[in-house]
Design a protein around this motif. Structure first.
Motif, mmCIF file in Angstrom:
data_model
loop_
_atom_site.group_PDB
_atom_site.id
_atom_site.type_symbol
_atom_site.label_atom_id
_atom_site.label_comp_id
_atom_site.label_asym_id
_atom_site.label_seq_id
_atom_site.Cartn_x
_atom_site.Cartn_y
_atom_site.Cartn_z
ATOM 1 N N THR A 56 1.331 -3.355 2.422
ATOM 2 C CA THR A 56 2.333 -2.368 2.849
ATOM 3 C C THR A 56 3.057 -1.753 1.651
ATOM 4 N N GLY A 57 3.667 -0.617 1.913
ATOM 5 C CA GLY A 57 4.438 0.058 0.882
ATOM 6 C C GLY A 57 5.659 -0.742 0.466
ATOM 7 N N PHE A 58 6.219 -1.518 1.402
ATOM 8 C CA PHE A 58 7.431 -2.290 1.081
ATOM 9 C C PHE A 58 7.145 -3.332 0.006
ATOM 10 N N ALA A 59 5.977 -3.972 0.118
ATOM 11 C CA ALA A 59 5.655 -5.027 -0.847
ATOM 12 C C ALA A 59 5.363 -4.459 -2.228
ATOM 13 N N ASN A 60 4.865 -3.208 -2.269
ATOM 14 C CA ASN A 60 4.461 -2.624 -3.554
ATOM 15 C C ASN A 60 5.491 -1.656 -4.127
ATOM 16 N N ALA A 61 6.639 -1.542 -3.449
ATOM 17 C CA ALA A 61 7.618 -0.533 -3.873
ATOM 18 C C ALA A 61 8.260 -0.889 -5.207
ATOM 19 N N ALA A 62 8.479 0.143 -5.990
ATOM 20 C CA ALA A 62 9.235 -0.001 -7.235
ATOM 21 C C ALA A 62 10.328 1.070 -7.215
ATOM 22 N N ILE A 109 6.387 13.060 -2.083
ATOM 23 C CA ILE A 109 6.581 11.899 -1.200
ATOM 24 C C ILE A 109 5.234 11.215 -0.954
ATOM 25 N N ILE A 110 4.206 12.036 -0.670
ATOM 26 C CA ILE A 110 2.871 11.461 -0.426
ATOM 27 C C ILE A 110 2.395 10.673 -1.650
ATOM 28 N N GLY A 111 2.555 11.291 -2.810
ATOM 29 C CA GLY A 111 2.028 10.666 -4.024
ATOM 30 C C GLY A 111 2.788 9.431 -4.461
ATOM 31 N N ASN A 112 3.972 9.224 -3.917
ATOM 32 C CA ASN A 112 4.780 8.100 -4.368
ATOM 33 C C ASN A 112 4.997 7.032 -3.317
ATOM 34 N N ILE A 113 4.222 7.119 -2.232
ATOM 35 C CA ILE A 113 4.243 6.007 -1.285
ATOM 36 C C ILE A 113 3.589 4.822 -1.996
ATOM 37 N N PRO A 114 4.320 3.725 -2.157
ATOM 38 C CA PRO A 114 3.740 2.595 -2.895
ATOM 39 C C PRO A 114 2.551 2.039 -2.124
ATOM 40 N N MET A 115 1.492 1.785 -2.844
ATOM 41 C CA MET A 115 0.298 1.300 -2.148
ATOM 42 C C MET A 115 -0.448 0.290 -2.996
ATOM 43 N N PHE A 116 -1.286 -0.449 -2.299
ATOM 44 C CA PHE A 116 -2.122 -1.435 -2.973
ATOM 45 C C PHE A 116 -3.264 -0.686 -3.643
ATOM 46 N N PRO A 117 -3.465 -0.877 -4.940
ATOM 47 C CA PRO A 117 -4.520 -0.102 -5.602
ATOM 48 C C PRO A 117 -5.921 -0.512 -5.125
ATOM 49 N N GLY A 118 -6.832 0.435 -5.191
ATOM 50 C CA GLY A 118 -8.227 0.137 -4.854
ATOM 51 C C GLY A 118 -8.619 0.523 -3.449
ATOM 52 N N LEU A 119 -7.682 1.082 -2.688
ATOM 53 C CA LEU A 119 -8.013 1.487 -1.319
ATOM 54 C C LEU A 119 -8.657 2.878 -1.284
#
Lengths: 294, 381
Positions: B15-21, B56-66
């Protein structure tokens, strides 16, 4: 307007015609090694033999499948490079290496002849008749040395053979590969950027000034008049067919646009349309009643 | 039960919450500010809404490799981003600009073309400053083009000279284009006298259809022969204008200035916004680029206004004098900077309409910035 008035334009267009298309004519034989020594590159079979390096001088991909290589001017179709192999598509400014092992059946990148000093190698177009490029191997070229071609013009389109054989560089473009980029050169030559700024400003001004001057000249030729300003009392509002409106009209349009965009004239519209029914013989029964005789 | 918790924990990692900075949150906030400015203040909404939402789209935190990020090969956003990266979109936008631009104002008063050239000083001024701040020449060239006040040109040139700085340069260029009225007006007021602001310019002469048809052909030949590296932009600009003026390709012109430019503007805005991922965008260099971008706009505006004053020194006939309030319009933010001239002129004389006069240097600025981009590409590309 007379046809001669178009002459400068036609000449300019004709001047731009010699632009070259990207095809097999952009290929050159960039390097040849006739006799390998004991530490040269080996082919796919582990053998050491002579090789011919092709180079694509263009900025587009060129497919050299179907072209020919030969060392005999009287037999231009001596060794064909097979068609249908995707690997014969050579990217811009890339090289391909053909081993001259004497058996073309060894693979796509093998020529059916061997090389020896003193002979000339020809690259022939896929029509089998047109020689695209050639390179003569010096008679006394030592073993393990190659003869290459290097660009001698700024655009790197014209290549000439080196004066003497040198160390082979199979599969890589000839010349200095550590050449600095334009930006790196500018960083050294013009560290503060003043020269570039001055030159650039001059070019921008020149380009637009030439456009200005030429357009005034062309306008005079085309319209056949010298003073283009409106004569006093000339109709300003009513545009004539084929002519633009005058300044007053532009000013009125500008004012209207400005007022419209600044929202100072329009009321808030309700965006509700009320249709009041109007009686007609289609919907009013009273009009369709049979009229009784009086 | 453990399996369920493990699955939930694994899902949480995606989720974005776990990867947010905090950088992601900051960029999302900037995106929201852009959208707010576009909707509330109506500052360049066609650009700021797509860019803001792209941020906003580009900065949604995400898990890399998806394979969904704009920087991951083959993702949808990455494929759309290639239009920016490879410089495909800017020439298409120029095609639309050409098809919607009326060069009559320039043709009727060709001398105004020089104002468009003078305003390009902003580009080279910013280039010098960027070099002084330690940027490499190619980076300085890409930053300088912000002063051209031309988003597509800025994207085109930065994609060739400094792809890594493209996001910051594009966002900077579009932001300052939206702020043209705020930046230019005080400078115009500062550099002109009351008397100069009241100058009434002569009516532009009538322009024939034949001239309008010849202009794009001659204009293209001259500029492209001088600066062939500007070919993609200049060719499309003048081609679009020929479609408009020829009178026989109405449908093509309407498509170019309508659906085509709308589609490309949407894609360019969205993908440029999406390319501003926090880890690549939030750097000291980006802040410096924003500062230099502002300075380039200031230099460009001042150059245009001062050049008109200089021209007036050589114009003897008082009726042929040029109002320096149109000098700012050499900055090619079409038509915003010309509109600033109109508004500023009417503040001092409500009957003095400068819009059509200002459109001359304004469209000359478009040509000038494309030429300047070509020159920088020749020297630094």
């Amino acid at each position: 307007m007379k046809a001669k008035h178009f002459l400068p334009l036609i000449l300019l267009a004709a001047w731009s015609l010699p632009a070259r298309s990207q095809n097999v004519r952009d290929l050159i034989i960039s390097e040849v090694l006739a006799e390998p020594d004991s530490c040269g590159i080996v082919d796919g079979y582990g053998r050491r033999c002579g090789w011919i390096e092709l180079f694509n001088t263009s900025q587009g991909t060129v497919n050299f499948g179907g072209c020919y290589l030969t060392d005999d001017r009287t037999d231009l179709r001596k060794s064909i490079i097979p068609k249908g192999d995707l690997r014969t598509k050579l990217g811009p400014r890339q090289t391909a290496l053909i081993f001259a092992g004497g058996n073309g059946a060894d693979g796509t990148f093998y020529a059916g002849f061997t090389l020896s000093p003193g002979e000339t190698v020809y690259l022939v177009s896929n029509d089998g008749r047109t020689v695209i490029d050639s390179l003569q191997i010096p008679a006394g070229m030592p073993k393990g040395m190659s003869l290459g071609k290097e660009a001698h013009d700024l655009r790197q389109r014209e290549f000439v053979p080196n004066d003497a054989p040198g160390t082979p560089t199979p599969g890589s473009p000839n010349g200095r590969q550590d050449a600095e980029s334009k930006a790196q050169v500018m960083a050294v030559k013009d560290p503060h950027g003043l020269i570039l700024a001055l030159v650039s400003v001059s070019v921008v001004f020149s380009a637009l000034a030439i456009l200005w001057a030429l357009f005034i000249l062309l306008f005079r030729i085309v319209e056949g008049r010298k003073d283009s300003r409106p004569a006093p009392g000339e109709a300003a509002v009513a545009p004539t067919p084929g002519k633009e409106a005058d300044g007053d009209v532009y000013a009125a349009i500008a004012a209207a646009l400005d007022l419209y965009l600044s929202d100072t004239v329009h009321d808030a519209e309700p965006f509700v349309i009320t249709l009041r029914p109007k009686a007609s013989s289609w919907n009013d029964k009273r009009q369709n009643f049979r009229k009784l005789p009086k | 039960m453990d399996q369920i918790f493990q699955s939930l924990a694994q899902f949480w990692e995606y989720t974005g919450f776990a990867n947010a900075a905090w950088q992601n949150i900051a960029m999302i906030a900037i995106g929201i500010v852009f959208i707010t400015l576009a909707i509330v203040k109506e500052w360049e909404p066609m650009l700021l809404v797509p860019i803001g939402f792209g941020m906003i789209i580009g900065n949604i935190p995400m898990f890399p490799g998806l394979n969904i990020s704009v920087y991951e090969d083959g993702s949808v956003l990455n494929i759309l981003y290639q239009g920016v990266r490879q410089g495909w979109y800017p020439p298409l936008i120029f095609l639309g600009i050409g098809a919607m631009t009326d060069f009559s104002a320039l043709i009727s008063q060709p001398r105004l073309i020089l104002i468009g050239a003078a305003a390009q000083m902003g580009i080279f001024g910013a280039y010098l400053l960027a070099l002084a701040f330690g940027f490499a020449p190619n980076e300085a060239g890409a930053i300088g083009i912000i002063g051209g006040a031309d988003g597509p040109t800025a994207i085109f040139l930065s994609s060739k000279l400094a792809p890594d700085l493209m996001g910051a340069i594009a966002v900077s260029a579009y932001s300052y284009m939206a702020l043209v009225p705020v930046i230019q007006k005080p400078l115009m007021r500062m550099l002109t006298t009351e008397k100069e602001r009241l100058i009434r310019m002569p009516k532009p002469r009538a322009v024939s259809q034949r001239e309008k048809i010849i202009f794009p052909i001659v204009g293209f030949l001259i500029t492209a022969f001088i600066v062939p590296s500007g070919l993609p932009l200049l060719g499309m600009l003048f081609f679009g204008n020929l479609l408009k003026e020829s009178g026989v390709t109405r449908r093509l012109a309407e498509t170019a200035r309508g659906p085509l430019i709308d589609v490309v503007t949407t894609l360019i805005g969205l993908t440029v916004g999406a390319s501003t991922q926090a880890d690549k965008f939030l750097t000291g260099k980006s802040l410096l680029i924003f500062g230099l971008g502002l300075l380039s706009f200031v230099i460009a505006t001042c150059s245009g206004v001062l050049f008109v004053k200089l021209m007036n020194l050589f114009i003897r006939n008082p009726e042929r004098k040029i109002n320096p309030l149109i000098g700012n319009a050499g900055v090619s933010a079409v038509p915003d900077s010309a509109r600033v001239s109109e508004v500023a002129g009417r503040e001092y004389d409500p009957d003095n309409h400068l819009l059509m006069h200002a459109m001359g240097p304004n469209v000359a600025g478009v040509i000038g910035s494309a030429v300047a981009a070509g020159i920088l590409l020749s020297f630094l590309g």
